[in-house]
Design a protein around this motif. Sequence first.
Motif, short mmCIF file in Angstrom:
data_model
loop_
_atom_site.label_atom_id
_atom_site.label_comp_id
_atom_site.label_asym_id
_atom_site.label_seq_id
_atom_site.Cartn_x
_atom_site.Cartn_y
_atom_site.Cartn_z
N ALA A 308 0.63 -1.11 -0.08
CA ALA A 308 -0.23 0.04 0.02
C ALA A 308 1.12 1.19 0.21
O ALA A 308 0.40 2.23 -0.69
CB ALA A 308 -1.11 0.13 1.43
N VAL A 309 2.08 1.16 0.81
CA VAL A 309 2.92 2.32 0.55
C VAL A 309 3.56 2.58 -0.61
O VAL A 309 3.50 3.66 -1.08
CB VAL A 309 3.91 2.26 2.02
CG1 VAL A 309 5.12 3.23 1.58
CG2 VAL A 309 3.40 2.21 3.23
N ALA A 310 3.75 1.51 -1.17
CA ALA A 310 4.15 1.64 -2.71
C ALA A 310 3.39 2.20 -3.44
O ALA A 310 3.56 3.26 -4.57
CB ALA A 310 4.79 0.28 -2.99
N LEU A 311 2.12 1.73 -3.50
CA LEU A 311 1.05 2.13 -4.42
C LEU A 311 0.81 3.61 -4.10
O LEU A 311 0.69 4.43 -5.27
CB LEU A 311 -0.35 1.33 -4.24
CG LEU A 311 -0.15 0.10 -4.67
CD1 LEU A 311 -1.68 -0.79 -4.05
CD2 LEU A 311 -0.26 -0.11 -6.31
N VAL A 312 0.53 4.07 -2.91
CA VAL A 312 0.40 5.47 -2.77
C VAL A 312 1.26 6.28 -2.94
O VAL A 312 1.29 7.31 -3.62
CB VAL A 312 -0.18 5.58 -1.23
CG1 VAL A 312 -0.21 7.07 -0.89
CG2 VAL A 312 -1.34 4.95 -0.87
N VAL A 320 11.89 7.72 -4.55
CA VAL A 320 12.14 6.27 -4.65
C VAL A 320 11.80 5.81 -3.38
O VAL A 320 11.43 4.89 -2.98
CB VAL A 320 13.53 5.97 -4.70
CG1 VAL A 320 14.40 6.46 -3.77
CG2 VAL A 320 13.81 4.54 -5.17
N TRP A 321 11.77 6.74 -2.27
CA TRP A 321 11.72 6.33 -0.76
C TRP A 321 10.34 5.70 -0.46
O TRP A 321 10.43 4.81 0.41
CB TRP A 321 11.84 7.44 0.03
CG TRP A 321 13.44 8.07 0.03
CD1 TRP A 321 13.81 9.11 -0.57
CD2 TRP A 321 14.56 7.42 0.57
NE1 TRP A 321 14.98 9.37 -0.41
CE2 TRP A 321 15.75 8.08 0.21
CE3 TRP A 321 14.66 6.13 1.17
CZ2 TRP A 321 16.92 7.85 0.54
CZ3 TRP A 321 15.84 5.58 1.44
CH2 TRP A 321 17.11 6.55 1.22
N PRO A 322 9.33 5.55 -0.78
CA PRO A 322 8.18 5.02 -0.68
C PRO A 322 8.51 3.39 -1.26
O PRO A 322 7.89 2.55 -0.38
CB PRO A 322 7.05 5.42 -1.62
CG PRO A 322 7.33 6.81 -1.61
CD PRO A 322 8.88 6.77 -1.67
N PHE A 323 9.17 3.17 -2.11
CA PHE A 323 9.33 1.90 -2.58
C PHE A 323 10.60 1.19 -1.57
O PHE A 323 10.62 -0.06 -1.36
CB PHE A 323 9.88 1.70 -4.03
CG PHE A 323 8.76 2.31 -4.93
CD1 PHE A 323 7.93 1.33 -5.37
CD2 PHE A 323 8.74 3.46 -5.30
CE1 PHE A 323 6.88 1.71 -6.28
CE2 PHE A 323 7.57 3.93 -6.04
CZ PHE A 323 6.58 3.23 -6.47
N VAL A 324 11.44 2.07 -1.14
CA VAL A 324 12.51 1.57 -0.19
C VAL A 324 11.65 1.04 1.05
O VAL A 324 12.13 -0.02 1.77
CB VAL A 324 13.28 2.30 0.18
CG1 VAL A 324 14.39 2.10 1.34
CG2 VAL A 324 14.25 3.01 -1.00
N VAL A 325 10.75 2.06 1.47
CA VAL A 325 9.97 1.60 2.84
C VAL A 325 9.06 0.46 2.65
O VAL A 325 9.11 -0.48 3.42
CB VAL A 325 8.98 2.77 3.10
CG1 VAL A 325 8.09 2.37 4.36
CG2 VAL A 325 9.95 3.89 3.52
N ALA A 326 8.75 0.18 1.33
CA ALA A 326 7.96 -0.94 1.19
C ALA A 326 8.43 -2.12 1.19
O ALA A 326 8.20 -3.28 1.76
CB ALA A 326 7.00 -0.71 -0.17
N GLY A 383 -1.30 -3.38 -19.42
CA GLY A 383 -1.13 -2.00 -19.21
C GLY A 383 -1.62 -1.39 -18.12
O GLY A 383 -2.04 -0.35 -17.92
N TYR A 384 -1.71 -2.43 -16.79
CA TYR A 384 -2.41 -1.99 -15.73
C TYR A 384 -1.15 -2.22 -14.45
O TYR A 384 -1.32 -3.17 -13.75
CB TYR A 384 -3.55 -2.62 -15.10
CG TYR A 384 -4.73 -2.39 -16.18
CD1 TYR A 384 -5.39 -1.20 -16.43
CD2 TYR A 384 -5.17 -3.58 -17.04
CE1 TYR A 384 -6.52 -1.05 -17.09
CE2 TYR A 384 -5.99 -3.21 -18.01
CZ TYR A 384 -6.90 -2.09 -18.04
OH TYR A 384 -7.98 -2.11 -18.90
N PRO A 385 -0.20 -1.46 -14.62
CA PRO A 385 0.94 -1.53 -13.56
C PRO A 385 0.59 -1.67 -12.19
O PRO A 385 1.24 -2.21 -11.31
CB PRO A 385 1.94 -0.51 -14.01
CG PRO A 385 1.14 0.55 -14.49
CD PRO A 385 0.08 -0.08 -15.19
N ALA A 386 -0.52 -0.85 -11.72
CA ALA A 386 -0.83 -1.03 -10.39
C ALA A 386 -1.66 -2.20 -10.00
O ALA A 386 -1.75 -2.23 -8.87
CB ALA A 386 -1.63 0.37 -10.01
#
Length: 426
Positions: A308-312, A320-326, A383-386
């Motif tokens: 969810a953190v990565a998505l938001v 890049v930090w949300p993805f690091v946290v994820a 085509g729906y990456p999320a």
Amino acid sequence: MGIDVGRPAAPDAQQGTGRSSTRRLPRSAWLVLAGEAVSCGGMGLTLPFLLVYLHEQRGIGLGAAGLIVASIGLAGFVGNPVGGWLCDVVGARRVAVAGLLVVAVGAALTPAVRSTWQGFLAAGTYGLGIALAAPARGALLALVVPVPLRGRAFALRYGLNNLGQTLGGLIGALLVVASPGGFTAIYLVEAVTFLLFALLTVRVRPRTNEPVGRSPGGYRQVVGDRPTRAVLALIVLVVAAGYGQHSAGFTGYATEGAGVDAAGLGLAFAVSTLVVVVAQLPVNGWSARIPRSRTMAAAAFTTALGWAVALVGGAVSDSVWPFVVAMGLFGLGATAFSPVVAALVNDLATDDLRGRYNAAFNLTYTIGFTAGPALAALFLSAGYPAAPLTVAVVVLLGAVLLSLRLGRLLPASVNLPAVQNHRGTQ
């Protein structure tokens, strides 16, 4: 039923909850754990580079090379059930040794690959050996460790395996970069690590004689046990929505949906590995004091929170930090989940079906690792990456509810063995 609710209580001092319990592990357990760590180091040397080796060094097309790599995992659909059955018929130690020798042959064949069919032969041999040995390795560790120390032993196994794979990956990268012959070297070294594991396994002595022979229940008894069936279903969900999205849905969304570059992705994966290594001891200590069902629920929720953190984060910022946290949250969830479910399945198992229980356990990972990336690929190609991570969050929240429900199905001696054993001494 595959549940033994009448096991004798053990003194609290013998619980697998601290460093003292680690020192209490028998010599045979350390032989198994050492072999696991060394062989995982060998796997870390090679698996990250197999696709590159087949495509760039041997000129095999990218599509065919991908199928060759996938065949390693697909072999589990055959090897896991057969390996579990053989464990219960001829004994876990014999099957483990045989499977490890097959893996060594597959690794040794890989440098000789010059064509697509040879690639499938080497990878198929390697994957079949891994799949045959996997149930035996889990069963053997359970057989050599007293029941009160089982949770600690499987937690230690998980930590050592991750450490071995991490170090192996670093060494493999150095060898490949340093010399064109590095690819040949890493596969031969990997073969040696599995031979060493086989030699260590020969010296293992289970605490009791294995009840080998024909069991009247078979796999029907394993899946007929309601708590076991629920645990296996839970593992499939968490693996498909968690581990299965680690290098599929997460990577696809980060790169295609949020524009994260390779350096940022590498940082996120490095943080995940670091969290697994650093959090191992404190997470294990915490999880030993609460019901296993709650630990699994917390692990599923933590992973869902990471996605969810990565998505938001990907939707509202370019950082890049949300993805690091994820990835950090994913590592924390994985650290809590994997050791607990491995010990839980072995506590549910009966000795005469222990191989089959471990085979079913390993097969859930095979199914999850196959279904998760496959589902992600469908969404990404459309085509729906999320979408993969969105679906994964929903599935993981469902797994949280299933975990809590599981707490009412499991006997207390299995769900929270540490507290039950302590009460038995009062």
